[in-house]
Design an enzyme around this catalytic site. Structure first.
Site, short mmCIF file in Angstrom:
data_model
loop_
_atom_site.label_atom_id
_atom_site.label_comp_id
_atom_site.label_asym_id
_atom_site.label_seq_id
_atom_site.Cartn_x
_atom_site.Cartn_y
_atom_site.Cartn_z
N ARG A 61 -1.40 -29.11 1.68
CA ARG A 61 -0.09 -29.46 1.13
C ARG A 61 0.88 -28.28 1.06
O ARG A 61 2.07 -28.48 0.86
CB ARG A 61 -0.26 -30.17 -0.22
CG ARG A 61 -0.76 -31.61 -0.03
CD ARG A 61 -0.86 -32.35 -1.34
NE ARG A 61 -1.91 -31.84 -2.17
CZ ARG A 61 -3.16 -32.31 -2.22
NH1 ARG A 61 -3.50 -33.34 -1.48
NH2 ARG A 61 -4.07 -31.77 -3.01
N GLU A 98 -10.16 -26.96 -9.10
CA GLU A 98 -10.24 -27.90 -10.22
C GLU A 98 -11.32 -28.94 -9.95
O GLU A 98 -12.03 -29.35 -10.85
CB GLU A 98 -8.88 -28.59 -10.46
CG GLU A 98 -8.82 -29.27 -11.81
CD GLU A 98 -7.56 -30.08 -12.04
OE1 GLU A 98 -6.81 -30.33 -11.08
OE2 GLU A 98 -7.34 -30.48 -13.20
P1 AMP Z 1 -6.90 -24.87 -8.00
O1 AMP Z 1 -7.63 -24.00 -7.02
O2 AMP Z 1 -7.80 -25.41 -9.08
O3 AMP Z 1 -5.68 -24.19 -8.55
O4 AMP Z 1 -6.45 -26.16 -7.19
C1 AMP Z 1 -5.31 -26.12 -6.41
C2 AMP Z 1 -5.46 -26.91 -5.15
O5 AMP Z 1 -6.11 -28.16 -5.35
C3 AMP Z 1 -4.08 -27.20 -4.58
O6 AMP Z 1 -4.12 -26.93 -3.20
C4 AMP Z 1 -3.84 -28.66 -4.87
O7 AMP Z 1 -3.37 -29.29 -3.71
C5 AMP Z 1 -5.18 -29.24 -5.29
N1 AMP Z 1 -5.18 -29.83 -6.65
C6 AMP Z 1 -5.90 -29.41 -7.71
N2 AMP Z 1 -5.68 -30.17 -8.79
C7 AMP Z 1 -4.76 -31.08 -8.42
C8 AMP Z 1 -4.10 -32.15 -9.11
N3 AMP Z 1 -4.33 -32.42 -10.42
N4 AMP Z 1 -3.19 -32.88 -8.43
C9 AMP Z 1 -2.94 -32.61 -7.12
N5 AMP Z 1 -3.54 -31.64 -6.42
C10 AMP Z 1 -4.45 -30.88 -7.05
#
Ligand code: AMP
Length: 176
Positions: A61, A98
Site C-alpha cells: 500500500r 500488528e
Molecule cells: P506495523 O508493522 O504493525 O506498523 O504494520 C504496518 C503494516 O501493516 C502497514 O503496511 C499496513 O498496511 C498494515 N497494517 C497493520 N495494521 C493495519 C490496520 N489496522 N489497518 C490496515 N493496515 C494495517
C-alpha cells in the site's frame, strides 16, 4: 478539504484479516478524485522544500501514493518489496507487525549516499514494518531520512521505534 473529511473517508473493517484487528481500508479514500488530489497536495506541500531525491514506498500500500508523490516532488521512486520479488541483488530485514511476521528487501544499488529519502507507507501500527524499512535504507548509507504515513494508529505507539532526530509524520490519526 479538512483532515476530518479525509479521515471520515477511511472505511473501518472490524476483525479483518484476523479477529481483533480494526482494519483501515483506504480504498474508499483513494477512489475519490478530490480526496486523492487533496492527499497528494498536502504531502507535496509538507515535503516540497526538503530536498527529497527518492521516495521509498513499502509493498504494497506504500505503492499507491509513493510514485505520485515522487512525480510531484521531482524525485525518483524506489520500492521495498517482499522476498522473491526484486530481481537484482538485495539486502533484507525481518520484522514483526500488528498481525504476523515478515521480511522485506531493497535493491542494494537503489540509493546512494547523496540521497535524501522520504520513506512512505499507508499506515503505522506497531511500527515493525517501517522500522525494518528504516534499517534497510540506513544500511545503504543515505544523507537523510524522513518517514511518512497516511494513517497512524496512535495508541499502538509505533513511533517509539524511531530515533528522536528522525522526523516521523502522519496525516490522519486514529485511536483504534
Ligand atoms: P506495523 O508493522 O504493525 O506498523 O504494520 C504496518 C503494516 O501493516 C502497514 O503496511 C499496513 O498496511 C498494515 N497494517 C497493520 N495494521 C493495519 C490496520 N489496522 N489497518 C490496515 N493496515 C494495517
Amino acid at each position: 478539504m479538512s483532515i476530518e473529511t479525509l479521515t471520515s473517508a477511511v472505511r473501518n473493517i472490524p476483525d479483518f484479516p484476523i479477529p481483533g484487528i480494526q482494519f483501515k481500508d483506504i480504498t474508499t479514500l483513494f477512489q475519490s478524485p478530490t480526496h486523492l488530489k487533496e492527499l497528494t497536495d498536502l504531502l507535496y506541500e509538507q515535503y516540497k522544500d526538503r530536498g527529497i531525491t527518492k521516495v521509498v514506498g513499502i509493498e504494497s500500500r506504500g505503492f499507491f501514493l509513493g510514485p505520485a508523490l515522487a512525480v510531484r516532488l521531482g524525485a525518483g521512486f524506489v520500492p521495498i518489496r517482499k522476498p522473491g520479488k526484486l530481481p537484482y541483488k538485495v539486502i533484507e530485514e525481518t520484522y514483526t507487525k500488528e498481525y504476523g511476521n515478515g521480511a522485506i528487501q531493497i535493491h542494494e544499488d537503489a540509493l546512494t549516499k547523496n540521497d535524501v529519502v522520504l520513506l512512505h507507507d499507508d499506515l503505522l501500527a506497531t511500527g515493525g514494518t517501517m522500522a525494518a524499512a528504516y534499517n534497510l535504507v540506513k544500511k545503504l548509507g543515505v544523507k537523510k531520512i524522513f518517514i511518512n504515513f497516511l494513517i497512524e494508529l496512535v495508541e499502538l505507539k509505533g513511533r517509539k521505534h524511531f530515533p528522536e532526530e528522525v522526523e516521523v509524520s502522519s496525516l490522519l490519526k486514529f485511536n483504534e
